[in-house]
Design a protein around this motif. Structure first.
Motif, PDB file in Angstrom:
ATOM      1  N   GLN A 181       0.741  -1.305  -0.223  1.00  0.00           N
ATOM      2  CA  GLN A 181       0.087  -0.060   0.005  1.00  0.00           C
ATOM      3  C   GLN A 181       0.891   1.262  -0.060  1.00  0.00           C
ATOM      4  OE1 GLN A 181      -3.159  -0.041   3.150  1.00  0.00           O
ATOM      5  NE2 GLN A 181      -3.472  -2.263   3.042  1.00  0.00           N
ATOM      6  N   GLY A 182       2.266   1.102   0.259  1.00  0.00           N
ATOM      7  CA  GLY A 182       3.158   2.340   0.233  1.00  0.00           C
ATOM      8  C   GLY A 182       2.861   3.241  -1.000  1.00  0.00           C
ATOM      9  N   PRO A 183       3.061   4.716  -1.037  1.00  0.00           N
ATOM     10  CA  PRO A 183       3.446   5.231   0.314  1.00  0.00           C
ATOM     11  C   PRO A 183       2.361   5.285   1.133  1.00  0.00           C
ATOM     12  CG  PRO A 183       3.204   6.824  -1.688  1.00  0.00           C
ATOM     13  CD  PRO A 183       3.136   5.500  -2.082  1.00  0.00           C
ATOM     14  N   VAL A 184       2.531   5.090   2.562  1.00  0.00           N
ATOM     15  CA  VAL A 184       1.302   5.246   3.546  1.00  0.00           C
ATOM     16  C   VAL A 184       1.734   5.842   4.976  1.00  0.00           C
ATOM     17  CG1 VAL A 184       1.971   2.817   4.266  1.00  0.00           C
ATOM     18  CG2 VAL A 184      -0.356   3.570   4.508  1.00  0.00           C
ATOM     19  N   THR A 185       1.050   6.445   5.646  1.00  0.00           N
ATOM     20  CA  THR A 185       1.088   6.988   6.891  1.00  0.00           C
ATOM     21  C   THR A 185       1.259   5.705   8.057  1.00  0.00           C
ATOM     22  OG1 THR A 185      -1.228   7.487   7.381  1.00  0.00           O
ATOM     23  CG2 THR A 185       0.231   9.072   6.111  1.00  0.00           C
ATOM     24  N   ALA A 186       1.914   6.250   9.182  1.00  0.00           N
ATOM     25  CA  ALA A 186       1.929   5.415  10.356  1.00  0.00           C
ATOM     26  C   ALA A 186       0.230   5.351  10.864  1.00  0.00           C
ATOM     27  CB  ALA A 186       2.717   6.047  11.584  1.00  0.00           C
ATOM     28  N   VAL A 187      -0.509   6.147  10.780  1.00  0.00           N
ATOM     29  CA  VAL A 187      -1.743   6.313  11.342  1.00  0.00           C
ATOM     30  C   VAL A 187      -2.697   5.164  10.246  1.00  0.00           C
ATOM     31  CG1 VAL A 187      -4.117   7.323  11.702  1.00  0.00           C
ATOM     32  CG2 VAL A 187      -1.946   8.374  12.253  1.00  0.00           C
ATOM     33  N   GLY A 234       0.502  -2.534  -6.243  1.00  0.00           N
ATOM     34  CA  GLY A 234       1.675  -2.688  -5.408  1.00  0.00           C
ATOM     35  C   GLY A 234       2.718  -1.884  -5.957  1.00  0.00           C
ATOM     36  N   TYR A 235       2.682  -0.899  -6.813  1.00  0.00           N
ATOM     37  CA  TYR A 235       3.874  -0.195  -7.412  1.00  0.00           C
ATOM     38  C   TYR A 235       4.259   1.089  -6.847  1.00  0.00           C
ATOM     39  CZ  TYR A 235       3.622  -3.043 -11.524  1.00  0.00           C
ATOM     40  OH  TYR A 235       3.438  -4.176 -12.398  1.00  0.00           O
ATOM     41  N   ALA A 236       3.456   1.422  -5.638  1.00  0.00           N
ATOM     42  CA  ALA A 236       3.711   2.362  -4.798  1.00  0.00           C
ATOM     43  C   ALA A 236       4.059   3.735  -5.545  1.00  0.00           C
ATOM     44  CB  ALA A 236       4.847   2.248  -3.844  1.00  0.00           C
ATOM     45  N   ALA A 237       3.123   4.237  -6.437  1.00  0.00           N
ATOM     46  CA  ALA A 237       3.127   5.205  -7.306  1.00  0.00           C
ATOM     47  C   ALA A 237       2.583   6.515  -6.818  1.00  0.00           C
ATOM     48  CB  ALA A 237       2.433   4.970  -8.813  1.00  0.00           C
ATOM     49  N   SER A 238       2.999   7.809  -7.399  1.00  0.00           N
ATOM     50  CA  SER A 238       2.783   8.967  -6.970  1.00  0.00           C
ATOM     51  C   SER A 238       3.097  10.093  -8.305  1.00  0.00           C
ATOM     52  CB  SER A 238       3.466   9.507  -5.813  1.00  0.00           C
ATOM     53  OG  SER A 238       4.914   9.492  -5.860  1.00  0.00           O
ATOM     54  N   THR A 239       2.412  11.166  -8.304  1.00  0.00           N
ATOM     55  CA  THR A 239       2.655  12.080  -9.406  1.00  0.00           C
ATOM     56  C   THR A 239       2.950  13.467  -8.744  1.00  0.00           C
ATOM     57  OG1 THR A 239       0.398  12.844  -9.054  1.00  0.00           O
ATOM     58  CG2 THR A 239       0.764  11.169 -10.825  1.00  0.00           C
ATOM     59  N   ARG A 240       3.794  14.086  -9.589  1.00  0.00           N
ATOM     60  CA  ARG A 240       4.172  15.587  -9.205  1.00  0.00           C
ATOM     61  C   ARG A 240       4.366  16.427 -10.252  1.00  0.00           C
ATOM     62  NH1 ARG A 240       9.773  17.690  -8.655  1.00  0.00           N
ATOM     63  NH2 ARG A 240       9.861  19.237  -7.143  1.00  0.00           N
ATOM     64  N   SER A 241       3.816  17.580 -10.317  1.00  0.00           N
ATOM     65  CA  SER A 241       3.792  18.526 -11.365  1.00  0.00           C
ATOM     66  C   SER A 241       5.187  19.028 -11.522  1.00  0.00           C
ATOM     67  CB  SER A 241       2.732  19.645 -11.108  1.00  0.00           C
ATOM     68  OG  SER A 241       1.577  19.318 -11.145  1.00  0.00           O
ATOM     69  N   VAL A 242       5.814  19.052 -12.804  1.00  0.00           N
ATOM     70  CA  VAL A 242       7.168  19.617 -13.011  1.00  0.00           C
ATOM     71  C   VAL A 242       6.966  20.275 -14.417  1.00  0.00           C
ATOM     72  CG1 VAL A 242       9.422  18.997 -13.550  1.00  0.00           C
ATOM     73  CG2 VAL A 242       8.196  17.593 -11.762  1.00  0.00           C
ATOM     74  N   GLY A 243       7.182  21.627 -14.346  1.00  0.00           N
ATOM     75  CA  GLY A 243       6.767  22.321 -15.571  1.00  0.00           C
ATOM     76  C   GLY A 243       5.683  22.272 -16.505  1.00  0.00           C
ATOM     77  N   ALA A 244       5.912  21.811 -17.782  1.00  0.00           N
ATOM     78  CA  ALA A 244       4.604  21.774 -18.433  1.00  0.00           C
ATOM     79  C   ALA A 244       3.963  20.421 -18.320  1.00  0.00           C
ATOM     80  CB  ALA A 244       4.870  22.041 -19.774  1.00  0.00           C
ATOM     81  N   LEU A 293       4.777  10.132   4.952  1.00  0.00           N
ATOM     82  CA  LEU A 293       4.740   8.944   4.297  1.00  0.00           C
ATOM     83  C   LEU A 293       5.879   7.687   4.284  1.00  0.00           C
ATOM     84  CD1 LEU A 293       2.975  10.301   0.900  1.00  0.00           C
ATOM     85  CD2 LEU A 293       1.653   9.255   3.034  1.00  0.00           C
ATOM     86  N   PHE A 294       5.594   6.536   4.443  1.00  0.00           N
ATOM     87  CA  PHE A 294       6.579   5.597   4.545  1.00  0.00           C
ATOM     88  C   PHE A 294       6.505   4.662   3.296  1.00  0.00           C
ATOM     89  CE2 PHE A 294       5.924   6.941   8.790  1.00  0.00           C
ATOM     90  CZ  PHE A 294       7.058   7.000   9.459  1.00  0.00           C
ATOM     91  N   LEU A 295       7.524   4.276   2.650  1.00  0.00           N
ATOM     92  CA  LEU A 295       7.842   3.533   1.869  1.00  0.00           C
ATOM     93  C   LEU A 295       9.258   2.453   2.248  1.00  0.00           C
ATOM     94  CD1 LEU A 295       7.795   6.627   0.629  1.00  0.00           C
ATOM     95  CD2 LEU A 295       7.333   5.225  -1.526  1.00  0.00           C
ATOM     96  N   LEU A 296       9.161   1.319   1.397  1.00  0.00           N
ATOM     97  CA  LEU A 296      10.118   0.279   1.261  1.00  0.00           C
ATOM     98  C   LEU A 296      11.287   0.882   0.531  1.00  0.00           C
ATOM     99  CD1 LEU A 296       8.668  -3.374   1.748  1.00  0.00           C
ATOM    100  CD2 LEU A 296       9.558  -1.896   3.487  1.00  0.00           C
ATOM    101  N   THR A 297      12.581   0.457   1.073  1.00  0.00           N
ATOM    102  CA  THR A 297      13.801   0.581   0.032  1.00  0.00           C
ATOM    103  C   THR A 297      13.872  -0.734  -0.412  1.00  0.00           C
ATOM    104  OG1 THR A 297      15.070  -0.283   1.865  1.00  0.00           O
ATOM    105  CG2 THR A 297      14.946   2.281   1.834  1.00  0.00           C
ATOM    106  N   GLU A 298      15.011  -0.784  -1.375  1.00  0.00           N
ATOM    107  CA  GLU A 298      15.144  -2.361  -2.250  1.00  0.00           C
ATOM    108  C   GLU A 298      15.524  -3.288  -1.255  1.00  0.00           C
ATOM    109  OE1 GLU A 298      15.360  -4.997  -4.690  1.00  0.00           O
ATOM    110  OE2 GLU A 298      14.765  -2.746  -5.083  1.00  0.00           O
ATOM    111  N   ALA A 299      16.362  -2.861  -0.059  1.00  0.00           N
ATOM    112  CA  ALA A 299      16.541  -3.833   1.107  1.00  0.00           C
ATOM    113  C   ALA A 299      15.324  -4.206   1.984  1.00  0.00           C
ATOM    114  CB  ALA A 299      17.629  -3.091   2.084  1.00  0.00           C
TER     115      ALA A 299
END
Length: 260
Positions: free
Chosen positions: A40-46, A166-176, A91-97
């Motif tokens: 479910q990541g990224p996800v909060t502790a709550v 299960g891909y833990a995806a997000s978006t972010r505005s960058v330029g155009a 928000l918490f996410l797993l590393t490769e480890a």
């Protein structure tokens, strides 16, 4: 780096009884926390606490341990509207480890199968397999992703769909445009040898989003996240050159998206 448990020294006493049972329970809980980060990541502790029926304090203890061991990391949740001057949620996410906790038991089998497919049917057979695999994933979410009218809203809907897969995806505005980041890839080790998996996935994103997209980074190539640029322009304008050249107007998210 995966840690290996060491046998107790001769001068150390092996923990037994209630203390040992407590350690085992702690281990099971930490594994449950890690699995939620994976799925479910990224996800909060709550949110984790609610899902596991634990107190946020107990969950944060396990999260802190995962972070200290290099198995998880944090980033600030995006601010939505006017939330005041308080600290943004973490928000918490797993590393490769951290992902290695769950192993890659089927990687060798998948690679062997695709090697055989490539030898017997050629590169086109591998691509056909990749297309069928992506189509199965995409079709589950096609209506939800294509419902919004503009590429930015579709990118956000696609990120939500990928996170559910299960891909833990997000978006972010960058330029155009928007940057779509996938912080986990279940087939990264296989895609490292068979890039057709990434190529077909990118083409499927373009189809869903209704615009030309550009893959900037992939976990399979050793990057921290799979990052895809999604221009705000319609497909015909984007194809005419509105997408950024590699490494220019829309660089990958710093640290593979960790700083989002």
């Amino acid at each position: 780096m995966k840690k290996t448990a060491l046998a107790p020294r001769a001068s150390e006493e092996t923990v037994t009884g209630p203390a040992a049972a407590g350690q085992q329970a702690d281990g099971r809980t930490r594994q449950g926390v890690a699995r939620l980060l994976l799925e479910q990541g990224p996800v909060t502790a709550v949110a984790i606490a609610e899902a596991l029926g634990l107190s946020p304090t107990a969950v944060r203890r396990h999260l802190d341990a995962l972070v200290a061991d290099g198995e998880a990391y944090t980033r600030d949740a995006p601010r939505l509207g006017h939330r005041g001057r308080g600290r943004p949620a973490k928000l918490f996410l797993l590393t490769e480890a951290g992902r290695s906790r769950f192993g890659h038991a089927y990687d060798d089998l998948a690679i062997s199968a695709l090697r055989f497919l490539a030898e017997s049917g050629g590169e086109q057979a591998v691509r056909a397999f990749a297309e069928r695999r992506v189509a199965t994933l995409v079709d589950r979410h096609r209506d939800a992703v294509t419902a919004p009218g503009d590429p930015a809203a579709r990118a956000e809907a696609l990120a939500l769909a990928l996170t559910r897969e299960g891909y833990a995806a997000s978006t972010r505005s960058v330029g155009a445009g928007e940057q779509l980041c996938q912080h986990h890839c279940p087939v990264a080790h296989v895609a490292a040898e068979f890039p057709q998996l990434c190529e077909v996935e990118t083409a499927a994103f373009a189809d869903l989003l209704g615009t030309h997209v550009q893959r900037l980074a992939t976990i399979a190539r050793g990057d921290a996240a799979c990052t895809t640029h999604v221009p705000h322009a319609p497909a015909d304008q984007a194809a005419a050159g509105d997408e950024p050249p590699p490494g220019t107007t829309a660089p990958p998210v710093p640290d593979g998206g960790k700083s989002l």
